[in-house]
Scaffold this active site. Structure first.
Site, PDB file in Angstrom:
ATOM      1  N   ALA A  30      30.899  59.816 -15.017  1.00 35.69           N
ATOM      2  CA  ALA A  30      31.710  60.298 -13.888  1.00 35.69           C
ATOM      3  C   ALA A  30      31.847  61.816 -13.864  1.00 35.69           C
ATOM      4  O   ALA A  30      32.695  62.357 -13.164  1.00 35.69           O
ATOM      5  CB  ALA A  30      33.081  59.630 -13.912  1.00 35.69           C
ATOM      6  N   ILE A  76      20.300  59.286  -2.244  1.00 31.33           N
ATOM      7  CA  ILE A  76      21.637  59.899  -2.120  1.00 31.33           C
ATOM      8  C   ILE A  76      21.536  61.329  -2.631  1.00 31.33           C
ATOM      9  O   ILE A  76      20.856  61.582  -3.631  1.00 31.33           O
ATOM     10  CB  ILE A  76      22.684  59.104  -2.961  1.00 31.33           C
ATOM     11  N   ASN A 123      28.136  53.325 -14.036  1.00 33.93           N
ATOM     12  CA  ASN A 123      27.418  54.292 -13.201  1.00 33.93           C
ATOM     13  C   ASN A 123      26.469  55.172 -14.008  1.00 33.93           C
ATOM     14  O   ASN A 123      25.493  55.685 -13.464  1.00 33.93           O
ATOM     15  CB  ASN A 123      28.450  55.159 -12.460  1.00 33.93           C
ATOM     16  N   SER A 173      19.816  50.183  -7.678  1.00 39.39           N
ATOM     17  CA  SER A 173      19.105  51.159  -6.840  1.00 39.39           C
ATOM     18  C   SER A 173      18.145  50.430  -5.906  1.00 39.39           C
ATOM     19  O   SER A 173      17.650  49.339  -6.237  1.00 39.39           O
ATOM     20  CB  SER A 173      18.304  52.107  -7.732  1.00 39.39           C
ATOM     21  N   LYS A 231      17.072  49.127 -13.313  1.00 38.00           N
ATOM     22  CA  LYS A 231      17.939  48.849 -12.164  1.00 38.00           C
ATOM     23  C   LYS A 231      17.773  47.411 -11.668  1.00 38.00           C
ATOM     24  O   LYS A 231      18.710  46.822 -11.123  1.00 38.00           O
ATOM     25  CB  LYS A 231      17.660  49.847 -11.035  1.00 38.00           C
ATOM     26  N   TYR A 275      12.851  53.263 -14.786  1.00 35.45           N
ATOM     27  CA  TYR A 275      14.090  53.290 -13.994  1.00 35.45           C
ATOM     28  C   TYR A 275      14.206  52.022 -13.139  1.00 35.45           C
ATOM     29  O   TYR A 275      15.252  51.373 -13.094  1.00 35.45           O
ATOM     30  CB  TYR A 275      14.062  54.540 -13.109  1.00 35.45           C
TER      31      TYR A 275
END
Lengths: 250, 82
Positions: free
Chosen positions: A16, A190, A92, A144, A161, A157
């Site tokens: 975070a 994003i 996250n 993702s 995910k 990755y």
């Protein structure tokens, strides 16, 4: 509507210190939750804490590594004691180590799986022990769009995910009897430090393929995470919710 | 309070089982029909109640109510303060 429906709840958000994780921390804080900000980068994590406090929210910093099984179990227990409980976990923390597979180093594969997938297992394991006892909880993991579409240079990755989706669905079934919901978000492109690394040409191509014609903003992902944490969202579990401007329609 | 009584109390409070089936020799899964998740939840609750930590490998020792009482008694004694 109650402007602070998460008052009295405690949320742990990994990674975070920046990007989507930081925005989710802001959002859950604005909804009234006390936040445990986890990040490996202490300065970034503490900055999130300071920013939350500056807005009148409540937050603590916790700098554990999500990849260290024993440390995570210990730290989550400590946080539960310090905060008085734990109702929300947002998995996250994530990294990329992009390379085409024939050239990918074993370490680059392992590191991405360790943080993105095993890290989520470690945190979900520790948090679920708290939530089952209380018969309440919300676990949200950041998957993702790449889990669905694939991406050149991101076998590690994408696998991590996609793995999170299997984890989410199975854990949702295990924890449903205890009113703990488990969901995943699958963001598209994003605007974050992570996607800044995408080469400009490739980035333009992706944006061209997005029906809404622009990358998403971290706040928009945070809005969705906030929604899933609301008391009224308790009937949504085992889902992957796409937030990608129409780039992938399921 | 006797540990034995508290263990049975916790089972009745937290597991949805018929009271008459809660006898020492009852096997949690075969006789009481509870899931492995429910059994695990009971262990988490006992950890709090008796202030102990149950290593995952010890879960195997708790197949029946009597096994569970024996295990907790071995860890914390036969009685706990009220």
């Amino acid at each position: 509507m109650d402007p602070k429906p998460l008052t009295g709840q405690r949320a742990l958000i990994t990674g975070a210190g920046q990007g989507i994780g930081r925005e989710i921390a802001f959002k859950l804080s604005s909804l009234g939750a006390s936040i445990a900000v986890n990040d490996l980068v202490e300065t970034a994590g503490k900055e999130t804490v300071n920013l939350i406090e500056a807005k009148g929210g409540s937050a603590v910093f916790s700098g554990f590594s999500v990849t260290d099984f024993a440390q995570v179990q210990e730290e989550v227990k400590k946080l539960e004691k310090e905060l008085g409980g734990l109702e929300i976990l947002v998995n996250n923390a994530g990294i990329t180590r992009d390379q085409i597979l024939p050239r990918m180093k074993f370490e680059d594969w392992m590191e991405v799986i360790a943080v993105n997938l095993t890290g989520s297992f470690n945190c979900a394991r520790a948090a679920s022990r708290v939530m089952v006892k209380k018969h309440y909880g919300r676990i949200i993991s950041l998957s993702s769009v790449v889990a669905y579409l694939g991406q050149v240079g991101q076998t590690n990755y994408a696998a991590s995910k996609a793995g999170l989706i299997g984890l989410t669905r199975s854990l949702a079934l295990e924890l449903a009897p205890y009113r703990v919901t488990v969901n995943a978000l699958a963001p598209g492109l994003i605007e974050t430090a992570m996607t800044e690394k995408i080469p400009e040409g490739r980035r333009r191509e992706i944006v061209k393929a997005i029906p809404l014609g622009r990358p998403g903003r971290p706040e928009e992902v945070a809005e969705l995470a906030g929604f899933l944490c609301l008391p009224g969202s308790g009937y949504i579990t085992g889902q992957v919710i796409h937030i990608n401007g129409g780039l992938f329609l399921g | 309070m006797l540990v034995k009584d508290r263990v049975i109390g916790l089972i009745l409070e937290h597991l949805e089982v018929d009271k008459e089936k809660v006898v020492p020799e009852a096997n949690f899964i075969e006789d009481l029909g509870i899931s492995s998740m429910d059994l695990w939840e009971l262990v988490l609750i006992m950890e709090d109640e008796f202030n102990l930590e149950v290593p995952d490998e010890d879960l195997e020792k708790m197949r029946t109510i009597q096994n569970t009482i024996d295990y907790v008694e071995q860890r914390v004694g036969k009685e706990i303060p009220e």
